[in-house]
Design a protein around this motif. Structure first.
Motif, PDB file in Angstrom:
ATOM      1  N   LEU A   1       0.440  -0.383 -13.383  1.00  0.00           N
ATOM      2  CA  LEU A   1      -0.326   0.787 -13.804  1.00  0.00           C
ATOM      3  C   LEU A   1      -1.346   1.173 -12.737  1.00  0.00           C
ATOM      4  CD1 LEU A   1      -1.071   0.016 -17.571  1.00  0.00           C
ATOM      5  CD2 LEU A   1       0.233   1.959 -16.706  1.00  0.00           C
ATOM      6  N   LEU A   2      -2.042   0.174 -12.220  1.00  0.00           N
ATOM      7  CA  LEU A   2      -3.067   0.424 -11.206  1.00  0.00           C
ATOM      8  C   LEU A   2      -2.455   1.007  -9.945  1.00  0.00           C
ATOM      9  CD1 LEU A   2      -6.113  -0.006 -10.693  1.00  0.00           C
ATOM     10  CD2 LEU A   2      -5.534  -2.249  -9.745  1.00  0.00           C
ATOM     11  N   ARG A   3      -1.314   0.471  -9.544  1.00  0.00           N
ATOM     12  CA  ARG A   3      -0.670   0.975  -8.324  1.00  0.00           C
ATOM     13  C   ARG A   3      -0.227   2.424  -8.492  1.00  0.00           C
ATOM     14  NH1 ARG A   3       0.288   2.999  -4.637  1.00  0.00           N
ATOM     15  NH2 ARG A   3       1.539   2.522  -2.805  1.00  0.00           N
ATOM     16  N   LEU A   4       0.319   2.746  -9.663  1.00  0.00           N
ATOM     17  CA  LEU A   4       0.790   4.113  -9.896  1.00  0.00           C
ATOM     18  C   LEU A   4      -0.381   5.086  -9.979  1.00  0.00           C
ATOM     19  CD1 LEU A   4       3.159   5.993 -10.451  1.00  0.00           C
ATOM     20  CD2 LEU A   4       3.024   5.358 -12.860  1.00  0.00           C
ATOM     21  N   ALA A   5      -1.464   4.657 -10.618  1.00  0.00           N
ATOM     22  CA  ALA A   5      -2.602   5.550 -10.825  1.00  0.00           C
ATOM     23  C   ALA A   5      -3.378   5.821  -9.539  1.00  0.00           C
ATOM     24  CB  ALA A   5      -3.543   4.955 -11.869  1.00  0.00           C
ATOM     25  N   THR A   6      -3.384   4.873  -8.625  1.00  0.00           N
ATOM     26  CA  THR A   6      -4.228   5.007  -7.434  1.00  0.00           C
ATOM     27  C   THR A   6      -3.439   5.300  -6.168  1.00  0.00           C
ATOM     28  OG1 THR A   6      -4.165   2.610  -7.031  1.00  0.00           O
ATOM     29  CG2 THR A   6      -5.954   3.453  -8.413  1.00  0.00           C
ATOM     30  N   GLY A   7      -2.140   5.508  -6.277  1.00  0.00           N
ATOM     31  CA  GLY A   7      -1.309   5.767  -5.103  1.00  0.00           C
ATOM     32  C   GLY A   7      -1.366   7.209  -4.653  1.00  0.00           C
ATOM     33  N   GLY A   8      -0.451   7.532  -3.755  1.00  0.00           N
ATOM     34  CA  GLY A   8      -0.451   8.858  -3.157  1.00  0.00           C
ATOM     35  C   GLY A   8       0.571   9.813  -3.719  1.00  0.00           C
ATOM     36  N   LEU A   9       1.175   9.486  -4.847  1.00  0.00           N
ATOM     37  CA  LEU A   9       2.144  10.398  -5.443  1.00  0.00           C
ATOM     38  C   LEU A   9       1.438  11.600  -6.060  1.00  0.00           C
ATOM     39  CD1 LEU A   9       4.610   7.949  -7.257  1.00  0.00           C
ATOM     40  CD2 LEU A   9       4.766   8.896  -4.944  1.00  0.00           C
ATOM     41  N   LYS A  10       2.126  12.726  -6.080  1.00  0.00           N
ATOM     42  CA  LYS A  10       1.587  13.930  -6.698  1.00  0.00           C
ATOM     43  C   LYS A  10       1.594  13.786  -8.214  1.00  0.00           C
ATOM     44  CE  LYS A  10       3.526  16.681  -2.918  1.00  0.00           C
ATOM     45  NZ  LYS A  10       4.547  17.709  -2.559  1.00  0.00           N
ATOM     46  N   PRO A  11       0.767  14.553  -8.923  1.00  0.00           N
ATOM     47  CA  PRO A  11       0.702  14.416 -10.384  1.00  0.00           C
ATOM     48  C   PRO A  11       2.048  14.560 -11.083  1.00  0.00           C
ATOM     49  CG  PRO A  11      -1.170  15.679  -9.608  1.00  0.00           C
ATOM     50  CD  PRO A  11      -0.283  15.461  -8.415  1.00  0.00           C
ATOM     51  N   ASP A  12       2.877  15.497 -10.630  1.00  0.00           N
ATOM     52  CA  ASP A  12       4.180  15.647 -11.272  1.00  0.00           C
ATOM     53  C   ASP A  12       5.087  14.458 -10.973  1.00  0.00           C
ATOM     54  OD1 ASP A  12       4.286  16.524  -8.564  1.00  0.00           O
ATOM     55  OD2 ASP A  12       6.157  17.594  -8.959  1.00  0.00           O
ATOM     56  N   GLU A  13       4.922  13.858  -9.799  1.00  0.00           N
ATOM     57  CA  GLU A  13       5.687  12.663  -9.466  1.00  0.00           C
ATOM     58  C   GLU A  13       5.220  11.474 -10.296  1.00  0.00           C
ATOM     59  OE1 GLU A  13       6.873  13.436  -4.793  1.00  0.00           O
ATOM     60  OE2 GLU A  13       4.880  12.627  -5.261  1.00  0.00           O
ATOM     61  N   VAL A  14       3.934  11.343 -10.484  1.00  0.00           N
ATOM     62  CA  VAL A  14       3.401  10.268 -11.325  1.00  0.00           C
ATOM     63  C   VAL A  14       3.951  10.388 -12.744  1.00  0.00           C
ATOM     64  CG1 VAL A  14       1.309   9.303 -12.373  1.00  0.00           C
ATOM     65  CG2 VAL A  14       1.308   9.953  -9.956  1.00  0.00           C
ATOM     66  N   ALA A  15       3.948  11.599 -13.283  1.00  0.00           N
ATOM     67  CA  ALA A  15       4.477  11.804 -14.637  1.00  0.00           C
ATOM     68  C   ALA A  15       5.956  11.445 -14.726  1.00  0.00           C
ATOM     69  CB  ALA A  15       4.248  13.255 -15.064  1.00  0.00           C
TER      70      ALA A  15
ATOM     71  N   PRO B   1       0.785  -1.245   0.000  1.00  0.00           N
ATOM     72  CA  PRO B   1       0.000   0.000   0.000  1.00  0.00           C
ATOM     73  C   PRO B   1       0.809   1.283   0.000  1.00  0.00           C
ATOM     74  CG  PRO B   1      -0.952  -1.593   1.515  1.00  0.00           C
ATOM     75  CD  PRO B   1       0.346  -2.167   1.074  1.00  0.00           C
ATOM     76  N   ASP B   2       2.048   1.257   0.519  1.00  0.00           N
ATOM     77  CA  ASP B   2       2.790   2.508   0.642  1.00  0.00           C
ATOM     78  C   ASP B   2       4.198   2.450   0.065  1.00  0.00           C
ATOM     79  OD1 ASP B   2       3.890   0.781   2.458  1.00  0.00           O
ATOM     80  OD2 ASP B   2       3.875   2.179   4.140  1.00  0.00           O
ATOM     81  N   ALA B   3       4.510   1.453  -0.777  1.00  0.00           N
ATOM     82  CA  ALA B   3       5.887   1.271  -1.246  1.00  0.00           C
ATOM     83  C   ALA B   3       6.367   2.450  -2.083  1.00  0.00           C
ATOM     84  CB  ALA B   3       6.008  -0.034  -2.043  1.00  0.00           C
ATOM     85  N   LEU B   4       5.574   2.869  -3.061  1.00  0.00           N
ATOM     86  CA  LEU B   4       6.001   3.973  -3.920  1.00  0.00           C
ATOM     87  C   LEU B   4       6.146   5.254  -3.107  1.00  0.00           C
ATOM     88  CD1 LEU B   4       3.830   3.440  -7.136  1.00  0.00           C
ATOM     89  CD2 LEU B   4       5.981   2.342  -6.473  1.00  0.00           C
ATOM     90  N   GLU B   5       5.212   5.466  -2.214  1.00  0.00           N
ATOM     91  CA  GLU B   5       5.241   6.676  -1.401  1.00  0.00           C
ATOM     92  C   GLU B   5       6.449   6.674  -0.457  1.00  0.00           C
ATOM     93  OE1 GLU B   5       1.201   5.797  -2.875  1.00  0.00           O
ATOM     94  OE2 GLU B   5       2.761   4.621  -1.880  1.00  0.00           O
ATOM     95  N   THR B   6       6.818   5.502   0.037  1.00  0.00           N
ATOM     96  CA  THR B   6       7.977   5.405   0.921  1.00  0.00           C
ATOM     97  C   THR B   6       9.262   5.770   0.181  1.00  0.00           C
ATOM     98  OG1 THR B   6       6.914   3.714   2.284  1.00  0.00           O
ATOM     99  CG2 THR B   6       9.317   3.846   2.384  1.00  0.00           C
ATOM    100  N   VAL B   7       9.423   5.233  -1.031  1.00  0.00           N
ATOM    101  CA  VAL B   7      10.604   5.581  -1.830  1.00  0.00           C
ATOM    102  C   VAL B   7      10.630   7.079  -2.093  1.00  0.00           C
ATOM    103  CG1 VAL B   7      11.807   5.259  -4.019  1.00  0.00           C
ATOM    104  CG2 VAL B   7      10.719   3.301  -2.898  1.00  0.00           C
ATOM    105  N   ALA B   8       9.485   7.630  -2.480  1.00  0.00           N
ATOM    106  CA  ALA B   8       9.433   9.057  -2.794  1.00  0.00           C
ATOM    107  C   ALA B   8       9.768   9.913  -1.585  1.00  0.00           C
ATOM    108  CB  ALA B   8       8.051   9.417  -3.333  1.00  0.00           C
ATOM    109  N   SER B   9       9.329   9.505  -0.408  1.00  0.00           N
ATOM    110  CA  SER B   9       9.561  10.324   0.789  1.00  0.00           C
ATOM    111  C   SER B   9      11.001  10.236   1.272  1.00  0.00           C
ATOM    112  CB  SER B   9       8.605   9.894   1.900  1.00  0.00           C
ATOM    113  OG  SER B   9       8.891   8.574   2.337  1.00  0.00           O
ATOM    114  N   ILE B  10      11.648   9.092   1.082  1.00  0.00           N
ATOM    115  CA  ILE B  10      13.006   8.914   1.590  1.00  0.00           C
ATOM    116  C   ILE B  10      14.064   9.303   0.557  1.00  0.00           C
ATOM    117  CG2 ILE B  10      14.679   7.179   2.380  1.00  0.00           C
ATOM    118  CD1 ILE B  10      12.377   5.716   3.731  1.00  0.00           C
ATOM    119  N   LEU B  11      13.862   8.878  -0.700  1.00  0.00           N
ATOM    120  CA  LEU B  11      14.863   9.119  -1.740  1.00  0.00           C
ATOM    121  C   LEU B  11      14.435  10.175  -2.751  1.00  0.00           C
ATOM    122  CD1 LEU B  11      15.826   5.423  -2.593  1.00  0.00           C
ATOM    123  CD2 LEU B  11      17.067   6.992  -1.094  1.00  0.00           C
TER     124      LEU B  11
END
Length: 248
Positions: free
Chosen positions: A222-236, A192-202
């Motif tokens: 695709l589903l994980r990236l689209a529905t996660g907590g990253l900001k739009p610029d981070e998703v791009a 549930p929070d893997a992408l967000e954890t990487v983004a917050s630490i690194l």
């Protein structure tokens, strides 16, 4: 009961560059044919505009002809970014092939240690890593990140770990804190929070979308990236911006 609609959740997410795509098929495994036409068709159906493509033939059978196949495909298909491959079982022959690929304008080399039966501690891996760094090549490597981070340390190498599992995310994070060139794909980061954890630490600039089409299902990352907590610029950035920067 309403059927689960993954496409509705993915919405209009577009991947501008998928870093983890192969052509070809494993002769001893059931699976899709892996022809360029079928692979590119699958990517297009999932709104993937371009892909960094390596050859299974090059990894398993013949390095040179497989790399030439990918170079020819990239010349014919603007959406394909060619990725070279070397045989880690032949570290002496790998260096001239790296140099040939670099001279041909290839920006990345992919390593298949599991398929070639090579372990992270083998001298061949460090040898190839050193020369890839010398040539400025981006390295895309399979293998368990808990072991395969070691051959790339201290080289100022740019590496994308293709098999980082969310169970091993902590090991990647502590290794990558000391190595600014270390990156990971999102394919197996499905907690549930893997992408967000990487983004917050690194920072989200260390994440790259990779699907391993046609061997894996592209819908899950695709589903994980689209529905996660990253900001739009981070998703791009994850959906292709970071990959394009590393391959520039």
């Amino acid at each position: 009961m309403t059927a689960f609609d993954a496409q509705r959740l993915i919405g209009d997410l577009t991947v501008t560059l998928d870093i983890d795509v192969v052509v070809g098929a494993y002769p001893d495994r059931d699976g899709p044919p892996g022809t360029p036409e079928s692979v590119l068709g699958t990517l297009a159906a999932h709104r993937v505009e371009a892909a960094a493509v390596a050859s299974i033939r090059s990894a398993l059978f013949d390095v040179t002809s497989g790399n030439d196949e990918v170079l020819a495909l990239a010349a014919a298909q603007p959406s394909v970014v060619p990725v070279g491959t070397v045989d880690l079982r032949d570290p002496i022959g790998a260096v001239p092939e790296l140099e040939r690929l670099a001279d041909a304008g290839v920006k990345a080399v992919r390593l298949f240690p599991d398929e070639q039966g090579v372990e992270a501690g083998f001298p061949s891996v460090r040898h190839v890593a050193r020369h890839a760094a010398r040539l400025g090549l981006l390295v895309l490597t399979g293998g368990d990140v808990r072991r395969f981070w070691q051959p790339f340390t201290g080289l100022e190498a740019r590496v994308v770990f293709l098999d980082t599992h969310f169970y091993h995310l902590g090991d990647f994070l502590v290794a990558a804190q000391d190595e600014p060139g270390f990156h990971t794909t999102t394919r197996l980061l499905n907690s549930p929070d893997a992408l967000e954890t990487v983004a917050s630490i690194l920072g989200a600039d260390r994440l790259l979308y990779g699907s391993r089409t046609p061997l894996y299902e592209p819908v899950v990352p695709l589903l994980r990236l689209a529905t996660g907590g990253l900001k739009p610029d981070e998703v791009a950035a994850v959906a292709g911006g970071n990959a394009r920067r590393l391959l520039a």
